[in-house]
Design an enzyme around this catalytic site. Structure first.
Site, PDB file in Angstrom:
ATOM      1  N   ASP A 225       9.265   2.357  -0.727  1.00  0.00           N
ATOM      2  CA  ASP A 225       8.290   3.071   0.098  1.00  0.00           C
ATOM      3  C   ASP A 225       8.578   2.730   1.561  1.00  0.00           C
ATOM      4  O   ASP A 225       8.163   1.671   2.051  1.00  0.00           O
ATOM      5  CB  ASP A 225       6.868   2.681  -0.305  1.00  0.00           C
TER       6      ASP A 225
ATOM      7  N   LYS B  77       5.232   9.258   8.484  1.00  0.00           N
ATOM      8  CA  LYS B  77       5.023   8.721   9.840  1.00  0.00           C
ATOM      9  C   LYS B  77       6.086   9.216  10.834  1.00  0.00           C
ATOM     10  O   LYS B  77       6.037  10.352  11.288  1.00  0.00           O
ATOM     11  CB  LYS B  77       4.928   7.190   9.781  1.00  0.00           C
TER      12      LYS B  77
ATOM     13  N   TYR C  79       0.855  -1.189   0.000  1.00  0.00           N
ATOM     14  CA  TYR C  79       0.000   0.000   0.000  1.00  0.00           C
ATOM     15  C   TYR C  79       0.886   1.231   0.000  1.00  0.00           C
ATOM     16  O   TYR C  79       1.872   1.282   0.742  1.00  0.00           O
ATOM     17  CB  TYR C  79      -0.903  -0.002   1.230  1.00  0.00           C
TER      18      TYR C  79
HETATM   19  P1  KE4 Z   1      -0.492   8.396   4.557  1.00  0.00           P
HETATM   20  O1  KE4 Z   1      -1.004   9.115   3.332  1.00  0.00           O
HETATM   21  O2  KE4 Z   1      -1.584   7.622   5.261  1.00  0.00           O
HETATM   22  O3  KE4 Z   1       0.305   9.287   5.505  1.00  0.00           O
HETATM   23  O4  KE4 Z   1       0.598   7.315   4.062  1.00  0.00           O
HETATM   24  C1  KE4 Z   1       0.210   6.359   3.100  1.00  0.00           C
HETATM   25  C2  KE4 Z   1       1.143   5.179   3.195  1.00  0.00           C
HETATM   26  C3  KE4 Z   1       2.144   5.048   2.256  1.00  0.00           C
HETATM   27  N1  KE4 Z   1       3.019   4.011   2.291  1.00  0.00           N
HETATM   28  C4  KE4 Z   1       2.932   3.080   3.273  1.00  0.00           C
HETATM   29  C5  KE4 Z   1       3.911   1.944   3.292  1.00  0.00           C
HETATM   30  C6  KE4 Z   1       1.921   3.164   4.264  1.00  0.00           C
HETATM   31  O5  KE4 Z   1       1.837   2.216   5.222  1.00  0.00           O
HETATM   32  C7  KE4 Z   1       1.013   4.244   4.237  1.00  0.00           C
HETATM   33  C8  KE4 Z   1      -0.105   4.384   5.242  1.00  0.00           C
HETATM   34  N2  KE4 Z   1      -0.258   3.300   6.149  1.00  0.00           N
HETATM   35  C9  KE4 Z   1      -1.608   3.106   6.651  1.00  0.00           C
HETATM   36  C10 KE4 Z   1      -1.586   1.898   7.588  1.00  0.00           C
HETATM   37  N3  KE4 Z   1      -1.375   0.664   6.905  1.00  0.00           N
HETATM   38  C11 KE4 Z   1      -2.136   4.320   7.337  1.00  0.00           C
HETATM   39  C12 KE4 Z   1      -3.416   4.106   8.114  1.00  0.00           C
HETATM   40  C13 KE4 Z   1      -4.588   4.748   7.461  1.00  0.00           C
HETATM   41  O6  KE4 Z   1      -4.715   4.660   6.219  1.00  0.00           O
HETATM   42  O7  KE4 Z   1      -5.385   5.341   8.210  1.00  0.00           O
END
Ligand code: KE4
Length: 437
Positions: free
Chosen positions: A247, A275, A152
């Protein structure tokens, strides 16, 4: 009023808050991952966090193994982060003009991650991944992006995609609102499948702008890449002039101070971050080879912008967090605490005859309820999601807050103590017994 048929604890205030939120916010949450859909329940509403603990609005305390989905490696309201952000707030919160805080954090990131020679800050992991893709395409003049099922990278149109009918066909959208045009240049392969990767490059290598992956996956539960897969990724992208994009939004500064790539000894062309580098504030970043990054406007022609990019308060939080991680590295202790969790959870599940896999790297881990080794999305999907939901609520009712999906990684927190780990293990043994049937 309990929040799930699998929970025996009353949480009336969260139930009421969720009912209220659903009247004004779609699904009652501002991100679907928080809705507890994967565990047949509705979410706890949090009143505050302190160190390793979360407190819900029904007055119950939990050991927090989600840590805001990764950012809170130091724990909630860490004194150094509170001090740095409070001081900055009194000096102003957003100027729409450069500050030296941005260079301070940029230099810390570059110092920590050798493959990053230049970096641009944005406001989320999604923005980081989206910008990295645009840059890969702009820099190479090619269109095709490769991703892997189960990884993701945020809600980027180009990456909200499922594998086409055959591995080499182009992706098809997996969300309404994403036009076919947005995904027609995205190919989705199986994680850890070297043959598929080689076949794609043999057929279309000259069209590929970039290959993006989680170097250690958190988003299908914890999945580890094979050394062969990582070696092939680096070889093929290099040989065909495509950019290798790690990523590390989740793994950056989590698995080591240099992220997964430092732990694995890899050197991608670009890295997406988020994060932890925001210390709990909205920050993302993309960085990498200077020759690539110099294609980003205004240094180069690839456009990317953001009102709150490099926000001073968020930079202060990130600087305080990385300063703490560098001066008092928690990684060995996080690994030891997580290893104890792994060994005790595994022993308990084995003794109870519960089919399970335990995947872990450092402080990121997942207990999968399946007898099949989990190495990609297909094997991850063999899990017993009902048994996970029952285990999740049994742990929650014992004060252990795990990720609310079998397809997420748990995060051990540096503020946790040995006593907390023992408490977690005791809760797991009891919870596993309750789902052993
Ligand atoms: P954000 O746009 O949510 O800050 O980051 C997206 C993203 C990009 N790459 C990786 C590897 C990620 O894990 C994420 C976001 N992770 C999710 C949890 N698996 C965030 C939780 C959510 O979507 O509320």
């Amino acid at each position: 009023m309990s929040l799930s048929k699998w929970s025996s604890v009353e949480r009336p205030n969260s139930a009421a808050a969720f009912a209220r939120a659903q009247c004004s916010i779609p699904g009652g949450v501002n991100s679907p991952a928080r809705a507890f859909g994967g565990v047949a329940g509705s979410p706890l509403f949090i009143s505050r966090g302190q160190g390793q603990y979360l407190f819900d609005i029904d007055g119950r305390r939990y050991l927090d193994f989600i840590g805001s989905w990764g950012p809170m490696i130091l724990g909630h309201a860490h004194p150094a982060v509170v001090k740095a952000t409070t001081e900055q707030i009194h000096n102003g919160t957003s100027f729409g003009a450069p500050t030296e805080l941005e260079s301070d954090l940029a230099e810390m990131v570059i110092d920590a991650v050798p493959s990053i020679e230049m970096v641009r800050f944005v406001s989320s992991g999604t923005e980081a991944a989206m910008s990295a893709i645009r840059l890969a395409r702009g820099h190479t003049g090619r269109n095709v992006i490769v991703k892997f099922a189960g990884c993701y990278h945020g809600h980027v149109d180009a990456l909200l995609v499922s594998a086409g009918s055959s591995a080499l066909t182009l992706g098809v959208p997996n969300s309404p609102g994403v036009p076919a045009g947005s995904t027609q240049d995205t190919v989705v392969l199986r994680y850890n499948d070297c043959q598929q990767l080689a076949d794609l490059f043999a057929a279309r290598g000259s069209e590929i702008a970039g290959v993006m992956l989680e170097p250690v996956v958190g988003n299908m539960g914890l999945v580890v890449p094979t050394p062969e897969f990582r070696k092939e990724l680096r070889r093929l992208t290099h040989d065909y002039g495509a950019l290798l994009i790690y990523d590390e939004v989740m793994t950056g500064f989590r698995l080591s101070y240099g992220g997964a790539q430092a732990l694995l000894g890899d050197k991608p062309d670009m890295t997406a971050l988020g994060k932890i580098i925001g210390g709990g504030y909205p920050v993302g970043a993309y960085g990498g080879r200077a020759d690539v990054m110099k294609s980003v406007m205004p240094a180069g022609p690839v456009f990317q912008a953001g009102t709150l990019s490099g926000n001073p308060v968020a930079m202060a939080a990130g600087i305080a967090t990385l300063t703490e991680l560098k001066s008092n590295p928690p990684y060995a202790r996080l690994d030891a605490m997580s290893a104890k969790i792994e060994s005790e959870f595994t022993a308990a599940a084995t003794a109870l005859g519960i089919p399970h896999q335990f995947n872990r790297v450092g402080s990121m881990w997942t207990l999968f309820f399946t007898g099949t080794p989990v190495v990609d999305l297909d094997t991850a999907k063999t899990v017993d999601t009902e048994r996970f939901a029952r285990f999740f609520w049994a742990m929650m009712d014992r004060g252990i807050y795990l990720p609310c999906s079998q397809y997420e990684a748990a995060f051990t927190c540096a503020a946790m103590t040995d006593a907390n780990i023992d408490e977690t293990i005791a809760a797991a043994k009891a919870s596993l017994e309750s789902v052993a049937d």
